[in-house]
Design an enzyme around this catalytic site. Structure first.
Site: not given
Ligand code: IPM
Ligand code: MG
Length: 358
Positions: A142, A189, A221, A245, A249
């Site tokens: 990042y 990884k 993975d 990240d 999710d």
């Molecule tokens: C999160 C989001 C952010 C990230 C984006 C919006 C930059 O996906 O906070 O998880 O990738 O960190």
């Molecule tokens: Mg995110």
């Protein structure tokens, strides 16, 4: 107690959900005789429109001067399909994380029992799952060097970690594991990436200071697969920025919906509290967004930044009560949700407030 909170609602549903988060803060202040004062600040697309910058200096100044930040979301579809845009809403969020040194992102994954059927994972696999992610937030690909060759046909982003960055997040994760089930899984990884080999080596060193914690290392993975196959095997998970990240999710499905996941970004200064979901422009302005991730972010703020454990529990219990009463926003509804229990953002907020003033 007196506390000053900066509300940075940002883009899309960020506005709608933080409005509910703030109402909950007000209700808590009233109930427990605290004095919460507020300021607002711009970020993301909203800030670009108003000032040309996704992160105006004033936002950083106000944030640094506050006791905590309640954050909404950033993003706008107009940038998503324009890879050539140089100024982007997301730079605001990444910039504030970096400017405030918020290197540890805590993402608790816990399923409210009432939502067992909202997940696409089988209830018997899910029940009892309780994971605390520590996502490193100010390093990795990042923030590594990036660029394009002169002809524009080759591009690169550097995955980079330094020892101190791994040490400080590992220590936070181990400390948390000591207060929980004393299990820690570090995700990397290391079979491919040098930065991951550094990561693993440093985590192994820190582990020697915590002999009571059972440590395992998983490749990302395999971790992605195990999260869905057997979420209960995890307690604390510590991982880098990009892997964290993606995995969180995925893990949001263990909690039933992205709309249920809150996060705390902490470092050495003011903490920032935000839902893990994005700006969701597909539902913006429709009043249907789930505000519970913002409200759970408020609970994290009360607990972590203000040391108000009882207040935080009151907020979580109010959510529990509202869910037990059958109320659902549409992301957590199922076929059994009667029409009169299917609520919009504001109505969900109203039900929560009823619980809080009761
Ligand atoms: C999160 C989001 C952010 C990230 C984006 C919006 C930059 O996906 O906070 O998880 O990738 O960190
Ligand atoms: Mg995110």
């Amino acid at each position: 107690m007196k506390k000053h909170i900066v509300v940075i609602a940002g883009d899309g549903i960020g506005q709608e959900v933080t409005a509910v988060g703030k109402q909950v803060l007000d209700a808590i202040a009233k109930k427990y005789n605290h004095e919460f004062t507020y300021d607002t600040a711009l970020i993301g697309h909203a800030a670009i429109e108003a000032t040309g910058s996704p992160l105006p200096d004033e936002t950083i100044t106000k944030s640094k001067a506050s006791d905590a930040i309640l954050f909404g979301a950033v993003g706008h579809p107009k940038y998503d399909n324009d890879p050539s845009a140089k100024v982007r809403p997301e730079q605001g969020l990444l910039g504030i994380r970096k400017a405030l040194g918020l290197y540890a992102n805590l993402r608790p994954i816990k399923l409210f029992d009432e939502l067992l059927s909202a997940s696409s994972i089988k209830p018997e696999i899910l029940k009892g799952a309780d994971i605390l992610f520590f996502r490193e937030l100010t390093g990795d690909v990042y923030f590594g060097e990036r660029g394009r060759t002169d002809d524009g046909n080759t591009a690169y982003d550097t995955m980079i970690y330094s020892r101190y960055e791994v040490e400080r997040i590992a220590i936070k994760a181990f400390d948390a594991a000591m207060t929980r089930r004393k299990k820690l899984c570090s995700v990397d990884k290391a079979n491919v990436l040098e930065s991951s080999r550094l990561w693993r080596g440093v985590v192994q060193e820190i582990a020697t200071r915590y002999p009571e914690v059972e440590v395992e290392h998983q490749f990302v993975d395999a971790a992605a697969m195990l999260l869905i196959k057997d979420p209960k095997r995890f307690d604390v998970v510590v991982t880098g920025n990009l892997f964290g990240d993606i995995l969180t999710d995925e893990a949001s499905q263990i909690a039933g919906s992205m709309g249920m996941l809150a996060s705390a970004s902490i470092g050495d200064t003011t903490g920032l509290y935000e839902p893990i979901h994005g700006s969701a422009h597909d539902i913006t302005g429709k009043g249907v967004a789930n505000p519970l991730a913002s409200v759970l972010s408020v609970a994290l703020m009360l607990d972590i930044s203000f040391g108000m454990k009882a207040e935080a529990d009151t907020v979580v219990n109010a959510i529990d009560a509202v869910l037990k009463a059958g109320f659902r926003t549409r992301d957590i509804a199922d076929v059994n949700t009667p029409a009169d229990k299917l609520l919009g953002t504001e109505q969900m907020g109203y039900q929560l407030l009823q619980q809080l003033i009761a």
